[in-house]
Structure formats: structure tokens, C-alpha cells
Design a protein around this motif. Structure first.
Motif, short mmCIF file in Angstrom:
data_model
loop_
_atom_site.label_atom_id
_atom_site.label_comp_id
_atom_site.label_asym_id
_atom_site.label_seq_id
_atom_site.Cartn_x
_atom_site.Cartn_y
_atom_site.Cartn_z
N THR A 1 -2.18 4.68 4.68
CA THR A 1 -1.73 4.49 3.29
C THR A 1 -1.76 5.75 2.42
O THR A 1 -0.71 6.16 1.92
CB THR A 1 -2.53 3.33 2.64
OG1 THR A 1 -2.31 2.15 3.42
CG2 THR A 1 -2.08 3.08 1.21
N PRO A 2 -2.92 6.40 2.22
CA PRO A 2 -2.87 7.58 1.35
C PRO A 2 -2.10 8.73 1.98
O PRO A 2 -1.43 9.49 1.26
CB PRO A 2 -4.34 7.94 1.15
CG PRO A 2 -5.09 7.23 2.21
CD PRO A 2 -4.26 6.09 2.71
N GLY B 1 0.81 -1.21 0.00
CA GLY B 1 0.00 0.00 0.00
C GLY B 1 0.85 1.26 0.00
O GLY B 1 0.63 2.17 -0.80
N HIS B 2 1.83 1.33 0.89
CA HIS B 2 2.62 2.55 1.01
C HIS B 2 3.43 2.82 -0.25
O HIS B 2 3.52 3.95 -0.71
CB HIS B 2 3.55 2.47 2.23
CG HIS B 2 2.82 2.59 3.53
ND1 HIS B 2 3.43 2.95 4.71
CD2 HIS B 2 1.51 2.40 3.86
CE1 HIS B 2 2.54 2.97 5.69
NE2 HIS B 2 1.37 2.62 5.19
N GLY B 3 4.03 1.78 -0.81
CA GLY B 3 4.84 1.95 -2.02
C GLY B 3 3.98 2.39 -3.20
O GLY B 3 4.33 3.32 -3.94
N LEU B 4 2.83 1.74 -3.36
CA LEU B 4 1.94 2.06 -4.48
C LEU B 4 1.35 3.46 -4.32
O LEU B 4 1.24 4.21 -5.28
CB LEU B 4 0.83 1.02 -4.59
CG LEU B 4 1.30 -0.39 -4.99
CD1 LEU B 4 0.17 -1.41 -4.79
CD2 LEU B 4 1.82 -0.42 -6.41
N ALA B 5 0.98 3.82 -3.07
CA ALA B 5 0.42 5.14 -2.84
C ALA B 5 1.49 6.21 -3.11
O ALA B 5 1.20 7.26 -3.69
CB ALA B 5 -0.10 5.26 -1.41
N THR B 6 2.72 5.94 -2.69
CA THR B 6 3.80 6.89 -2.93
C THR B 6 3.98 7.11 -4.44
O THR B 6 4.10 8.24 -4.91
CB THR B 6 5.11 6.38 -2.30
OG1 THR B 6 4.90 6.19 -0.90
CG2 THR B 6 6.26 7.36 -2.51
N GLU C 1 -4.95 12.03 10.46
CA GLU C 1 -6.12 12.78 10.01
C GLU C 1 -5.94 13.21 8.55
O GLU C 1 -6.88 13.19 7.76
CB GLU C 1 -6.35 13.99 10.93
CG GLU C 1 -7.51 14.89 10.54
CD GLU C 1 -8.88 14.20 10.50
OE1 GLU C 1 -9.05 13.16 11.16
OE2 GLU C 1 -9.77 14.69 9.78
N HIS C 2 -4.70 13.57 8.20
CA HIS C 2 -4.39 13.85 6.79
C HIS C 2 -4.77 12.63 5.94
O HIS C 2 -5.40 12.76 4.88
CB HIS C 2 -2.89 14.16 6.68
CG HIS C 2 -2.37 14.27 5.28
ND1 HIS C 2 -2.86 15.17 4.36
CD2 HIS C 2 -1.38 13.57 4.64
CE1 HIS C 2 -2.20 15.04 3.21
NE2 HIS C 2 -1.31 14.07 3.36
N ALA C 3 -4.40 11.45 6.43
CA ALA C 3 -4.74 10.22 5.71
C ALA C 3 -6.25 10.03 5.62
O ALA C 3 -6.79 9.74 4.55
CB ALA C 3 -4.10 9.02 6.40
#
Lengths: 410, 102
Positions: free
Chosen positions: A366-367, A36-41, A88-90
């Protein structure tokens, strides 16, 4: 007769999600880890910064690590300012993510209850609710009768070993369909021209002084302008290759699902004290998370006694679950940090960016981390939301202790 | 669940034991002379290898004694258990036949 077939309202999969390209010899940015983190980045590098000469390297298959193994809970009710800012940003990005990705992610804001079972729990929870309110995060303190209104199946009687004395409630929290989230990000990144390279394990790095010049992989050497480490539980394997020490420990974390059941559980319930967190997925299975196995482990499996303890807690809190059957258990590898907060940002190498230490709670971010890390890579300086989570906080002592608000004790 | 061999009690169920993290991490000899960075490494940093790892275990519902183990963090297999006053087995010793530590 059942009024609805579980899963009948799930969207159909598109035939085509992403290309399966051969790696090029060189990229501006190489992201290691196709979760998730890699793809979102990758997605936010393209969307927010126009950087598309990017590869995401994944040693297995896309979204097949912790992204496929988490319990999909999304919330932002953390105690400290630094944490609530990034989570909260996420959460705000989650609220618009389906539109952004053009892909159904089944984000369901059904709320989360964090139960309190002791007087100390109550004090800590009320404090956290007030801290959340000051940070603009929706939060309420609920008495036991109000808990029962939100989630009628929670056992709020006083004769159980750890009676429910109340709960914090975040109505905007919820769950999403984790696979769809990964696929949605992957599809968008692919459309932007980013190469998602599976079955490509990093085996080493080439360096020149304070810079990394490329990565060695099982599919050949790849030159890299910048490198982002998004390998979660395997972060130490990468940082050991680079000679960087990072204070994370990898542990097995297990979760489980029941068979498909009629809708019985309207929200998400978490309890640190008896250690259960449970929701009901869209198809109808009860999804529960267990605690970490105590030892370090990379095996993506854990011991059965951990599951057994978890089930005992679940049945005490939800007597209605006693007749449900356990369908499947599995494990992921979580990288836990000393203060239960992530470790993100610059490294001793000028062009290597670290993203690890999310421990048991990375999915919800993730986002948020994708956009903040993309910003950090593009501008070469930490995004304000991740600035407090640098590696050097363990030297300066500016820890962000979230052991109380993290879901899983470790 | 697996059986873990306590050097004093023999093989017992995993639930009888608790984990103590990395072994052979000595307290700093000159604590007053450590920099913040050195303290950070002593307090917060531990190795996290995928593979062979020397670690401490406590047989806390048995003899309640500590011991050390060499365990593989990828397979979870215990390769050796040894007493706290035994030196860490070398790679050569670990490659040899398994011996009792008692």
C-alpha cells in the motif's frame, strides 16, 4: 481471570475523519478506487508532490473493498530484485507510516515464517533467503527446532502428512490494522484538501484521441487532467470501458476469523504447500486466508469447500486451533496476473495510469505503490520501482515470476 | 458450494469439477506469422467480464469430460452448459427458455 481484555488497548477512534464533499466539475488528477492504493496515492500526491486538486472516486465506501477484506500481512521477502525493491520500499514506508499519518495503524513487526514442507520447498526457500540477503532484505533460514522457538504452536512433529522441514523467517515483517491504515491515509489526504468521493461509480470515460478528458460517474461527469486506475478486482471493468486489454483475471479470495482468543500466536505463519496463512489480530481473533476460488468471479464471496480445505490445513499445522470456533468468513475480488506480479504504469492513453494485478498481495504494498504511483503521475514517467512492472512485459517476455513467493496459489 | 450440471452426468457438486478458463479461444491458424504482440495476446490475455462469460469446465472426478458453460461471474449462476462441439449460444438463445443440452 484473563490478564487482559482483548481489544482493551486499541486506540479510540477520532470523531471526525474526513469530509464527504460533492464532486467538483474538474480535477487535475482523478484516482478511481478509494481503497488502500487509491488513498495512499492521493496522500503521496499531496505530501511528496504538492498536488492537491485531486479526487478519489469510490463506488462504495472508503476502504470497503479488499482493504477491508485482506489478512493484513506485510513482508518484503520476494525472490526477484524487481519485487523485493518495491515491497522493501513499501516495508520501509510502513516502518515510519504511523508518524507520517499521525494516526495509529498498529503496525506490529512480529515476523513472518514461510514454512517448507518438501525438499523442493527447502531448496526454493533457501534460495529465496539468499536472494533476499543480497537485496538487503532481512531473511533467515530456520530449522524445525528454530521454527518451534519462534512459534511454539506450530506442529513440527514428523508424523504429519506434510511435516515442517524448516522455514524462512523475516523478522521485520508483520501485520497492521487495515481499517486504520485506510482511515489514516484518508484523513491525511482530506486534510490536504483532496476530495474523497464515496458512492460514486465510474460508468464511462470521455476521450479525445490519445487522452482521457474525464470520467462519467453516477454523480455526474468529472473532467480530469490525469486518471489513475486503482480498482483492483474491478480493473477489467474500467479497462473494458477504455478499450484497453489487461491480462488480469478476477477471482474470489476468501478469508476468515475465529472468535477472540487469548494470545497464542506470536508471529505470522504462511505455508504455500498446505495452503494456510494465519496470524492473531490485536483483538485476539485468529485471521486466516484461504485460497482463491478457481473460477472468475466478481461476487465478493466464494464456495464453502474452499474454507473447509483451509481449516483442515490450519488444524493439521496448529492442533491447538481444533477447538476454536469459526466466527466469520468473507470474500474479496483479487485481480491475478499471469506472473503473480503487479501491472503498473503507463497505458495506451497518455494520461491514464494503471495499477492492478496485485492479486492476493496488494495490502503489503500500500504505501510503496502509493508513493511510486504518485511519483509516476507527477513526473509522467514510471518510478524506478514500478518500471519493471509495465504492461508491455507480456510482449517482451520480461516476466517477473513470483508464483513461488506469492502467498496464494493461482 | 453449488450444483453444476454436467451435460453427460447431470447435476453434481462443484467439488467434482475443475475450471478451464475462457472458452472459444482458438489456437492461431498461422502460428509462424504471429507477431510477439499477437502471441502475448494468445498466451496471456483472456477476457475478464463482470457478467456473462463463456468458459470451459471439466468434470474431472466424474466422467472426466470437458464441456462449456455460460456463467454469470457476478452471481455465479450457470445459465447454460453445452458440449464442446456445440456453438456458443447467442444472447437471444440465452434470453429464451432454458433447454436441456443432451
Amino acid at each position: 481471570m484473563s490478564p487482559r481484555t482483548p481489544g482493551a488497548d486499541l486506540p479510540e477512534h477520532p470523531d471526525f475523519l474526513w469530509r464527504d464533499p460533492e464532486p467538483k466539475r474538474s480535477y487535475d488528477v482523478v484516482v478511481i478506487g478509494g481503497g488502500g492504493h487509491g488513498l495512499a496515492t492521493a496522500h503521496y500526491l499531496a505530501k511528496d508532490h504538492g498536488i492537491t486538486n485531486v479526487a478519489v472516486l469510490e463506488k462504495g465506501w472508503l476502504g470497503g473493498g479488499n482493504m477491508a477484506r485482506n489478512t493484513t500481512i506485510i513482508r518484503s521477502n520476494y525472490l526477484w530484485d524487481e519485487s523485493s525493491a518495491i515491497y522493501e520500499h513499501a516495508l520501509q514506508l510502513w516502518e515510519g507510516l504511523e508518524e507520517d499519518l499521525g494516526y495509529p495503524i498498529l503496525f506490529s513487526q512480529r515476523g513472518v515464517l514461510n514454512l517448507a514442507h518438501t525438499l523442493q520447498d527447502v531448496r526454493d526457500s533457501v534460495r529465496r533467503v539468499e536472494a533476499n540477503k543480497l537485496n538487503g532484505v532481512d531473511a533467515e533460514w530456520l530449522e524445525p527446532d528454530e521454527v518451534r522457538k519462534v512459534c511454539p504452536i506450530v506442529n513440527t512433529s514428523t508424523d504429519i502428512r506434510y511435516p515442517v522441514l524448516g522455514a524462512t523467517y523475516q523478522p521485520r515483517a508483520g501485520i497492521a490494522k487495515h481499517d486504520y491504515v485506510a482511515w489514516g491515509f484518508a484523513r491525511r489526504a482530506d486534510e490536504a484538501g483532496i476530495d474523497l468521493i464515496q458512492d460514486c461509480e465510474v460508468t464511462g470515460f470521455t476521450t479525445d484521441g490519445d487522452r482521457v478528458t474525464g470520467v462519467r460517474t453516477t454523480r455526474g461527469d468529472i473532467a480530469a487532467g490525469k486518471v489513475a486506475l486503482c480498482a483492483a478486482g474491478h480493473t477489467s471493468v474500467l479497462t473494458d470501458m477504455l478499450g484497453i486489454r489487461v491480462p488480469v483475471q478476477s477471482h474470489p479470495l476468501q478469508a476468515l476469523v475465529s472468535e477472540l482468543l487469548e494470545p497464542v500466536h506470536p508471529t505470522v505463519v504462511m505455508s504455500n504447500a498446505v495452503h494456510v496463512y494465519v496470524s492473531q489480530a490485536h483483538k485476539g481473533e485468529l485471521v486466516m486466508g484461504a485460497g482463491v476460488d478457481s473460477y472468475n468471479g466478481y461476487g465478493q464471496r466464494g464456495a464453502f469447500h474452499v474454507i473447509e480445505r483451509q481449516m483442515a490445513a490450519a488444524v493439521e499445522l496448529f492442533p491447538v486451533f481444533a477447538r476454536a470456533h469459526l466466527l466469520r468468513t468473507w470474500g474479496g475480488i483479487v485481480d491475478t496476473s499471469p506472473d503473480a506480479s503487479p501491472i503498473v504504469g503507463r497505458t495506451p492513453y497518455d494520461n491514464v495510469y494503471l495499477n492492478c494485478g496485485w492479486g492476493t498481495g496488494g495490502f503489503k504494498a500500500t504505501p510503496g505503490i502509493g508513493s511510486a504511483l504518485a511519483h509516476t503521475i507527477a513526473h509522467d514517467e514510471p518510478h524506478p520501482h514500478i518500471a519493471p512492472f509495465t504492461l508491455d512485459r507480456f510482449v517482451t517476455g520480461a516476466l517477473v515470476d513470483e508464483h513461488g513467493a506469492a502467498a496464494v496459489a493461482h | 458450494m453449488q450444483l453444476i450440471e454436467c451435460p453427460w452426468c447431470g447435476p453434481r457438486e462443484e467439488t467434482e469439477f475443475s475450471y478451464g478458463g475462457q472458452a472459444h479461444v482458438p489456437y492461431p491458424e498461422q502460428p509462424g506469422e504471429l507477431s510477439d504482440e499477437q502471441w502475448a495476446h494468445y498466451v496471456f490475455y483472456r477476457d475478464n467480464p463482470k457478467g456473462r462469460f463463456a468458459e470451459r469446465w471439466n468434470h474431472n472426478t466424474g466422467c472426466r469430460r470437458w464441456f462449456n458453460a455460460i456463467r454469470d461471474t457476478a452471481t455465479y449462476r450457470f445459465e447454460r452448459v453445452y458440449r464442446l462441439d456445440d456453438p456458443q449460444p447467442s444472447a437471444t438463445e440465452l434470453a429464451g427458455p432454458r433447454r436441456s443440452t443432451s
